[in-house]
Design an enzyme around this catalytic site. Sequence first.
Site, PDB file in Angstrom:
ATOM      1  N   HIS A 235       0.837  -1.200   0.000  1.00  0.00           N
ATOM      2  CA  HIS A 235       0.000   0.000   0.000  1.00  0.00           C
ATOM      3  C   HIS A 235       0.875   1.255   0.000  1.00  0.00           C
ATOM      4  O   HIS A 235       0.702   2.149  -0.829  1.00  0.00           O
ATOM      5  CB  HIS A 235      -0.895  -0.047   1.249  1.00  0.00           C
ATOM      6  CG  HIS A 235      -1.745   1.169   1.480  1.00  0.00           C
ATOM      7  ND1 HIS A 235      -3.125   1.112   1.530  1.00  0.00           N
ATOM      8  CD2 HIS A 235      -1.430   2.460   1.707  1.00  0.00           C
ATOM      9  CE1 HIS A 235      -3.603   2.317   1.758  1.00  0.00           C
ATOM     10  NE2 HIS A 235      -2.588   3.162   1.873  1.00  0.00           N
ATOM     11  N   GLU A 236       1.808   1.301   0.954  1.00  0.00           N
ATOM     12  CA  GLU A 236       2.616   2.517   1.119  1.00  0.00           C
ATOM     13  C   GLU A 236       3.535   2.758  -0.071  1.00  0.00           C
ATOM     14  O   GLU A 236       3.659   3.881  -0.536  1.00  0.00           O
ATOM     15  CB  GLU A 236       3.421   2.456   2.422  1.00  0.00           C
ATOM     16  CG  GLU A 236       2.558   2.403   3.692  1.00  0.00           C
ATOM     17  CD  GLU A 236       1.557   3.543   3.805  1.00  0.00           C
ATOM     18  OE1 GLU A 236       1.816   4.647   3.284  1.00  0.00           O
ATOM     19  OE2 GLU A 236       0.487   3.326   4.416  1.00  0.00           O
TER      20      GLU A 236
ATOM     21  N   HIS B 139       2.013   4.451  -3.059  1.00  0.00           N
ATOM     22  CA  HIS B 139       1.750   5.892  -2.986  1.00  0.00           C
ATOM     23  C   HIS B 139       2.848   6.759  -3.602  1.00  0.00           C
ATOM     24  O   HIS B 139       2.589   7.884  -4.024  1.00  0.00           O
ATOM     25  CB  HIS B 139       1.623   6.333  -1.523  1.00  0.00           C
ATOM     26  CG  HIS B 139       0.272   6.102  -0.921  1.00  0.00           C
ATOM     27  ND1 HIS B 139      -0.894   6.325  -1.596  1.00  0.00           N
ATOM     28  CD2 HIS B 139      -0.089   5.701   0.326  1.00  0.00           C
ATOM     29  CE1 HIS B 139      -1.921   6.051  -0.793  1.00  0.00           C
ATOM     30  NE2 HIS B 139      -1.453   5.664   0.383  1.00  0.00           N
TER      31      HIS B 139
ATOM     32  N   ASP C  48      -5.442   7.617  -1.623  1.00  0.00           N
ATOM     33  CA  ASP C  48      -6.386   6.883  -0.782  1.00  0.00           C
ATOM     34  C   ASP C  48      -7.759   7.418  -1.149  1.00  0.00           C
ATOM     35  O   ASP C  48      -8.194   8.446  -0.655  1.00  0.00           O
ATOM     36  CB  ASP C  48      -6.110   7.141   0.701  1.00  0.00           C
ATOM     37  CG  ASP C  48      -4.819   6.489   1.154  1.00  0.00           C
ATOM     38  OD1 ASP C  48      -4.591   5.329   0.768  1.00  0.00           O
ATOM     39  OD2 ASP C  48      -4.049   7.127   1.884  1.00  0.00           O
TER      40      ASP C  48
HETATM   41 ZN   LIG Z   1      -2.603   5.195   1.960  1.00  0.00          ZN
END
Ligand SMILES: [Zn+2]
Lengths: 356, 167
Positions: free
Chosen positions: A306-307, A310, A319
């Site tokens: 997830h990170e 980004h 997000d």
């Molecule tokens: Zn996030």
Amino acid sequence: MKFSSKFLLSIFATLAFSANAIKPALDVNVDVETLTNGDVNATLTITNNHKGQQKVLSWYTDLAEEHIFHITRDGVEVQYMGPHYKRPAPTENDYIKLKSGQSLTKTFELTANYDMSEAGQYDITYDVKSLHLYSNPGQLKKAERLNLASLTSNTASVYLEGLLTKGGTNKGKPDGGGSSDCIDGTCFTGRCSNSQQTEIISALAAADSIANNAVSYLNSHSASNVTTRYTTWFGNATSARFNTAKANFEAIDDAIDNQPVTFDCSCKKTYFAYVYPSQPYKVYLCRAFWNANELGTDSRAGTIIHELSHFNVVAGTDDVVYGQSGAKSLAISDPDQALNNADSHEYFAENTPNLN
Amino acid sequence: MDERFKAYWFTGLIVILSFITFIAMSTPTHRYLQCEIFAEHHQQNSHGIMLTYKVTNTSAQSLKLLSWYTPLEGFMSNLFEITDSQGKQLAYQGPMFKRVQPLEEDFIVIEANNSRSITLNLLDAYSLTAGHYQISLRPKVMQIELAQGSISKQQCLLPSINITVDA
Ligand SMILES: [Zn+2]
């Protein structure tokens, strides 16, 4: 009247100290213990062997407040990474009182504050110097004169095997640059303890394996033959969308394998983690990360996916919506936004429950 | 009907006369919330580049809006899409947080026909310099909790606004 009585007291105190000569009124002992997870605990005991009450500055009894241990590895000083506070002069409340014969015992984890990731012989001594260490004015004056307002312990020694890996996973990643606290190209800031470093390395390996799995799914399918695994998280496939998914996961996998990822352990908030998308490849880990499982939904491995997604140089995701149910609805309502949503990438990679 | 029209015109006139503001109204594709963003058209970098976000509960019932990913919580995610006169998108300089479950304190109560607004300094999260910019709200999914406990989701799709930053 008031002034003179204070003056008398101060003379009395000086005499009392002199009578005891230089012999320290406080006895300091350090014991060190290594834990199986790689952490190192130091137990500090300060005992008042003096006849009267003694006061010690509380800052100097707490590793979270001050640099209280002097540590060397094979004779070379190990850098302290904990906080340094600039403080006003101490007040009466900043001192801890110890009655005659009384002692104070505290245990501190050292590897979060000192870089002890390399193998070697570590010598640990409690050692603080300050004119404010004691509050007894007589002691203070004497100490000023002799330039020795310090408190020192025995030296405790321990041999550590170091966290450097047993070979294999390093693919020639460059270090984060500058920081010495790196293992095989993965770096640590914000006082990650040895056990945290070990857990991060393990979570990163798990992230690598789910990223590889995602990439191989995308390599073995195309927009015309996607399965429920794809459509659940990214919705209707067009070839443009499918190619975006593929490019995103290739970039995430490349970040894990080849880029200098830095993990920071200083966050104590309830979040899983956070990043500044414009500052690759630094990932700040917070409390929920440490509470999560290594694999599965909202796991450590998935959080890393997830990170990394980004970062603008990776996939530049946002997000848009959080959680599995939100990501599933987004896949139906807005597939383009699903490909822009970090959680959608995380859940596709975690693939929990397992979808074909 | 005529009265309401007059009121709109009057309000509009006051807004234009008192300060030159650019307002983008959301198209009402939903029943509960209406979002707006507005900013003074000419702004000076040295004074901060201020943008106001306003969300109005257009329904007849009180509701709770999850503040996550909305401007109401400040820069905890990339809130705006900002492009310069060359069409180049400005990078978001702030953080993005992966969170656990929302807590009671993460929800903001908005009574029927009431609104909440916040004014943010875009310089806290984007490097704007002198020039023309086009700004739009990113289409995050807003989570709305209704009085009966049911949950509704909605995106605010707003037209962009233009500002000019003077050095
Ligand atoms: Zn996030």
